[in-house]
Design an enzyme around this catalytic site. Structure first.
Site, PDB file in Angstrom:
ATOM      1  N   HIS A 158       0.683  -1.325   0.195  1.00  0.00           N
ATOM      2  CA  HIS A 158       0.009   0.064   0.053  1.00  0.00           C
ATOM      3  C   HIS A 158       0.651   1.428  -0.031  1.00  0.00           C
ATOM      4  O   HIS A 158       0.220   2.464   0.114  1.00  0.00           O
ATOM      5  CB  HIS A 158      -0.842  -0.012   1.266  1.00  0.00           C
ATOM      6  CG  HIS A 158      -1.877  -1.046   1.298  1.00  0.00           C
ATOM      7  ND1 HIS A 158      -2.775  -1.518   0.069  1.00  0.00           N
ATOM      8  CD2 HIS A 158      -2.313  -2.066   2.039  1.00  0.00           C
ATOM      9  CE1 HIS A 158      -3.445  -2.287   0.407  1.00  0.00           C
ATOM     10  NE2 HIS A 158      -3.402  -3.017   1.671  1.00  0.00           N
ATOM     11  N   ASP A 193      -2.754 -10.606  -2.474  1.00  0.00           N
ATOM     12  CA  ASP A 193      -3.309 -10.237  -1.135  1.00  0.00           C
ATOM     13  C   ASP A 193      -4.861 -10.093  -1.279  1.00  0.00           C
ATOM     14  O   ASP A 193      -5.381  -9.857  -2.207  1.00  0.00           O
ATOM     15  CB  ASP A 193      -2.632  -8.804  -0.594  1.00  0.00           C
ATOM     16  CG  ASP A 193      -2.714  -8.318   0.907  1.00  0.00           C
ATOM     17  OD1 ASP A 193      -1.770  -8.737   1.602  1.00  0.00           O
ATOM     18  OD2 ASP A 193      -3.761  -7.610   1.105  1.00  0.00           O
ATOM     19  N   HIS A 195      -6.375  -7.236  -0.325  1.00  0.00           N
ATOM     20  CA  HIS A 195      -6.404  -5.897  -0.542  1.00  0.00           C
ATOM     21  C   HIS A 195      -5.797  -5.538  -1.978  1.00  0.00           C
ATOM     22  O   HIS A 195      -4.455  -6.311  -2.050  1.00  0.00           O
ATOM     23  CB  HIS A 195      -6.069  -4.925   0.592  1.00  0.00           C
ATOM     24  CG  HIS A 195      -6.536  -5.326   1.975  1.00  0.00           C
ATOM     25  ND1 HIS A 195      -6.023  -5.905   2.863  1.00  0.00           N
ATOM     26  CD2 HIS A 195      -7.868  -4.790   2.477  1.00  0.00           C
ATOM     27  CE1 HIS A 195      -6.764  -5.966   3.972  1.00  0.00           C
ATOM     28  NE2 HIS A 195      -7.938  -5.306   3.708  1.00  0.00           N
ATOM     29  N   ASP A 282      -3.980 -12.831   4.026  1.00  0.00           N
ATOM     30  CA  ASP A 282      -5.292 -12.226   4.732  1.00  0.00           C
ATOM     31  C   ASP A 282      -6.411 -12.720   3.542  1.00  0.00           C
ATOM     32  O   ASP A 282      -7.650 -12.334   4.171  1.00  0.00           O
ATOM     33  CB  ASP A 282      -5.199 -10.658   4.938  1.00  0.00           C
ATOM     34  CG  ASP A 282      -4.369  -9.926   3.677  1.00  0.00           C
ATOM     35  OD1 ASP A 282      -4.221 -10.767   2.540  1.00  0.00           O
ATOM     36  OD2 ASP A 282      -4.485  -8.795   3.789  1.00  0.00           O
TER      37      ASP A 282
END
Length: 340
Positions: A158, A193, A195, A282
């Site tokens: 990110h 991931d 996200h 995740d």
């Protein structure tokens, strides 16, 4: 498979973050490294300490303005009367084309995309060693290893070239890809991931030498909200070099494995010399974020499929938060990768 990790990566210990406006305990905890180490060892990995690689590989991705900010902001913040224990922004510019502020408060808002990445006295050192673990894994692959794992914590995908966000400070996957470019004419990054890797996308969005592909929960109602949609294809020389494959919430093994097929078609069309896998655990069905529903055996199947591409691969740890199966999920992935 070689794996790289430095104990200094545990020093960063964020206390809280805002979730839907409410302060919550920060889930990006040092204990993640202990469980991930157990998982890597169970997969038969030899854990090695990375060398200190200096600022060069990090500065190849991140702006000097941002690096200066990140190194010194904690000390500057503590000079503010009544300041919080950790650096957490309380203001953000609506656009980033205005003047660059001189104040610590203004710069925190400029260089921190959200409140999920508080900066403490230990953050700089931990982030450097996290990045150097990724560099060391890239070095191992450049020296002939078919694959290497970087236990990079804090995570990175990110982080933009000049901004932290989403628990991330240095973009370890981007740093690994850029380092591989010393030998590889083209590098692909496959982000699995939960996200979307918005920072990674932003860093390479206008470049044709690094292909970015991300499979993730649909951001229409999920972090990072503003990036990760299917119509984001790149820009300028990078147009057509970015592929997003958003999945409906709670998608499980079969949906994720199905999404790998268009990802593989794009990667094969790009014909890269090396691959970076941005590994987020995740997406697991029991992860605290609860966005997707990949099972532990699903991570092994995912790894076997990705490994079948036959590309020299740097596996960089991204998300994956405290739950009973975190170690097992990493073991499943690394074992599946090594089995091919």
């Amino acid at each position: 498979m070689k794996a790289f990790y430095a104990v200094e990566q545990k020093q960063h210990n964020p206390k809280a973050f805002l979730s839907s406006g409410a302060p919550q305990p920060n889930p990006e905890q040092p204990e993640r490294t202990e469980r991930l180490l157990l998982g890597a060892k169970a997969a038969g990995c030899a854990i090695e300490r990375p060398r200190e690689h200096g600022r060069g590989p990090i500065a190849a991705i991140h702006t000097p303005e941002y690096l200066d900010f990140l190194e010194h902001i904690y000390t500057r913040w503590q000079r503010i009367e009544g300041a919080s224990e950790e650096v957490i922004p309380n203001i953000h510019p609506l656009g980033r084309n205005g003047r660059y502020p001189a104040s610590a408060v203004g710069q925190a808002g400029y260089h921190m995309a959200d409140t999920a990445c508080p900066i403490s006295a230990e953050t700089w050192d931990s982030a450097c060693w996290s990045a150097w673990s990724a560099v060391e894994a890239a070095e191992a692959v450049m020296s002939g290893a078919p694959a290497a794992y970087a236990l990079s914590r804090p995570p990175g995908h990110h982080a933009f070239a000049d901004a932290a966000g989403g628990f991330c400070f240095f973009n370890n996957s981007a740093i690994a890809a850029q380092h591989l470019r010393k030998q590889a004419a083209r590098v692909a990054i496959l982000d699995v991931d939960l996200h979307h890797g918005n920072g990674t996308q932003g860093i390479f969005y206008a470049r044709p030498d690094v292909l970015t592909v991300s499979i993730h929960a649909d951001p229409v109602r999920f972090y990072p909200f503003f990036w990760g949609h299917a119509d984001e294809r790149g820009e300028g020389p990078g147009l057509g070099y970015n592929l997003n494959l958003p999945l409906p919430r709670k998608s499980g093994d079969e949906a994720f494995l199905e999404a790998l097929q268009p990802a593989f078609r794009r990667i094969r069309a790009f014909a890269p010399d090396a691959l970076v896998v941005a590994l987020g655990l995740d997406a697991f069905e029991g992860d605290p974020f609860g966005g997707l529903s990949v099972s532990t055996p699903g991570f092994a199947r995912m790894a076997e499929a990705i490994s079948s591409l036959g590309l020299p691969s740097v596996i960089v740890q991204e998300g994956g938060y405290l739950c009973d199966a975190l170690s097992d999920n990493l073991t499943a992935f690394l074992t599946g990768y090594a089995s091919q």
